[in-house]
Write a protein that holds these residues in place. Structure first.
Motif, PDB file in Angstrom:
ATOM      1  N   ASP A 103      -5.975   4.421  -2.515  1.00  0.00           N
ATOM      2  CA  ASP A 103      -4.820   3.532  -2.616  1.00  0.00           C
ATOM      3  C   ASP A 103      -5.145   2.387  -3.569  1.00  0.00           C
ATOM      4  O   ASP A 103      -6.203   1.765  -3.468  1.00  0.00           O
ATOM      5  N   LEU A 140       2.961   7.196   2.267  1.00  0.00           N
ATOM      6  CA  LEU A 140       2.631   7.561   0.893  1.00  0.00           C
ATOM      7  C   LEU A 140       3.868   7.342   0.032  1.00  0.00           C
ATOM      8  O   LEU A 140       4.889   8.014   0.194  1.00  0.00           O
ATOM      9  N   MET A 146      -0.968   5.886  -4.550  1.00  0.00           N
ATOM     10  CA  MET A 146      -2.313   6.444  -4.557  1.00  0.00           C
ATOM     11  C   MET A 146      -2.570   7.276  -5.804  1.00  0.00           C
ATOM     12  O   MET A 146      -1.657   7.898  -6.358  1.00  0.00           O
ATOM     13  N   PRO A 172       0.834  -1.210   0.000  1.00  0.00           N
ATOM     14  CA  PRO A 172       0.000   0.000   0.000  1.00  0.00           C
ATOM     15  C   PRO A 172       0.863   1.252   0.000  1.00  0.00           C
ATOM     16  O   PRO A 172       2.025   1.240   0.411  1.00  0.00           O
TER      17      PRO A 172
END
Length: 390
Positions: free
Chosen positions: A191, A225, A167, A164
């Protein structure tokens, strides 16, 4: 000979047919077929009936989902979950069912077993009479940005999203029927691996406001991120965002989609409806005080409701055979469960998410969402009336 006359004639000869011998029955049958025009086998069935003809039994097994308690519970969960599709609803029912008793009343064990075992196809069939059609389009507010296009590469292939943090981002205009003037915009970030989605509101789509909301979203995520992919709007292609991601300690890629190719950002584009339009519709929101009210809803109840209790499906494979595409999807899962299943999320982050999950009730979240929405739209109505008087 009419229908009534045929019925009277049948009653008159039926008892004589039953008492007659084999040769006499042949004679009566021939006469009956000639007078009424029936097929011989059909005439035999009519003459062999005794008393009133039996009503035709419904084909197949007896309906097992016809109880009012079952249908009431299914409809309530379906409406509370914003009328999601049957495959997602089947995955959502086990998540919502434990809280049903607190919101409404206790269900019998038989009804609970049926709710947990009902198939997606049966849910479609049962809810077909009560489905609500949605189909409304509005204006889009993304305009191509001319700044820094040469410095932000186009994503020409898919990221390796085995963890993950990669995005996609997009904005939605709450402009009503006109893009003129100032109004609220919604920023959506989703995501790719876990489908975890966050929304924030910003006044207009100035670079500083968009960067501030991106930072706010980043601080709420359970993972770092790693990649940011956006469209070619000026709210993303600006010096503020380039500077922010250039100095970012974890960002591996800052890319943009091809101009006028919405499908490049397909993951976030589909969230524009389910997470923004389905919540706020297409009304014009032109009061700056609405930004704080919308963010209070976005960051709290709406995020928890969508990420913890609304399953999503991910495309596994897509194959074209002749002129048709054949798609296969994985089993519906909530973004929360996808994050918890990832090996790239820390144990501390998972523990924090689990603690949030344990104190949530989807029915209470839904009530809070509706309460805040009423306050927001009441404010919109008052503001609109004041502007009309002016």
């Amino acid at each position: 000979m009419g229908k009534n006359e045929r019925q009277v004639y049948l009653k008159a000869i039926r008892s004589r047919y039953h008492r007659a011998g084999k040769k006499a029955k042949v004679t009566i049958l021939n006469e009956f077929c000639f007078v009424c025009g029936y097929h011989r086998k059909y005439a035999i069935r009519l003459l062999n009936q005794r008393g009133k003809p039996k009503t035709r039994r419904r084909a197949g097994r007896k309906p097992i989902y016809a109880s009012s308690e079952f249908m009431t519970a299914l409809k309530r969960i379906w409406f509370a979950s914003d009328q999601m599709c049957s495959k997602k609803l089947k995955a959502a029912i086990p998540l919502w069912l434990p809280f049903y008793e607190k919101r409404y009343k206790a269900l019998s064990q038989d009804t609970q077993d049926k709710l947990l075992s009902v198939s997606a196809a049966t849910i479609d069939r049962l809810l077909k009479p009560v489905r609500i059609a949605h189909g409304r389009k509005g204006l889009g507010g993304t305009r191509p940005g001319s700044l820094l296009k040469s410095q932000i590469p186009i994503r020409t292939d898919f990221w390796d999203v085995s963890q993950p943090g990669f995005m996609e981002a997009d904005t939605v205009a709450h402009c009503g029927n006109s893009l003129a003037g100032d109004f609220v915009w919604s920023l959506t970030m989703t995501d790719i691996l876990t489908t975890w989605t966050e929304n924030r509101a910003t006044w207009n789509k100035g670079a500083q406001g968009v960067v501030a909301q991106i930072q706010n979203i980043e601080s709420s995520l359970a993972f770092d991120l790693l990649g940011f992919d956006c469209d070619n709007g000026s709210e993303f292609l600006n010096h503020h965002l380039v500077r922010y991601f250039s100095d970012h300690p974890s960002i591996q890629a800052f890319t943009r989609s091809r101009p006028y190719k919405k499908n490049d950002n397909a993951h976030v584009e589909q969230k524009n409806w389910s997470h923004v339009r389905q919540l706020f519709g297409y009304d014009r929101l032109e009061d700056q005080t609405l930004v704080a009210m919308m963010n209070d809803l976005y960051a709290n109840e709406w995020s928890q409701y969508q990420n913890h209790f609304c399953p999503s499906m991910k495309l596994v494979s897509k194959q074209r055979i002749n002129s048709k595409y054949y798609k296969k999807y994985d089993s519906p899962q909530t973004p929360y469960h996808r994050v918890m299943a990832s090996d790239h999320v820390t144990d501390d982050a998972k523990a924090a998410l689990e603690a949030v999950q344990n104190r949530l009730n989807p029915f209470i979240l839904k009530q809070a969402i509706e309460r805040k929405l009423r306050r927001i739209f009441q404010h919109v109505k008052v503001t609109s009336n004041v502007r009309q008087r002016i």
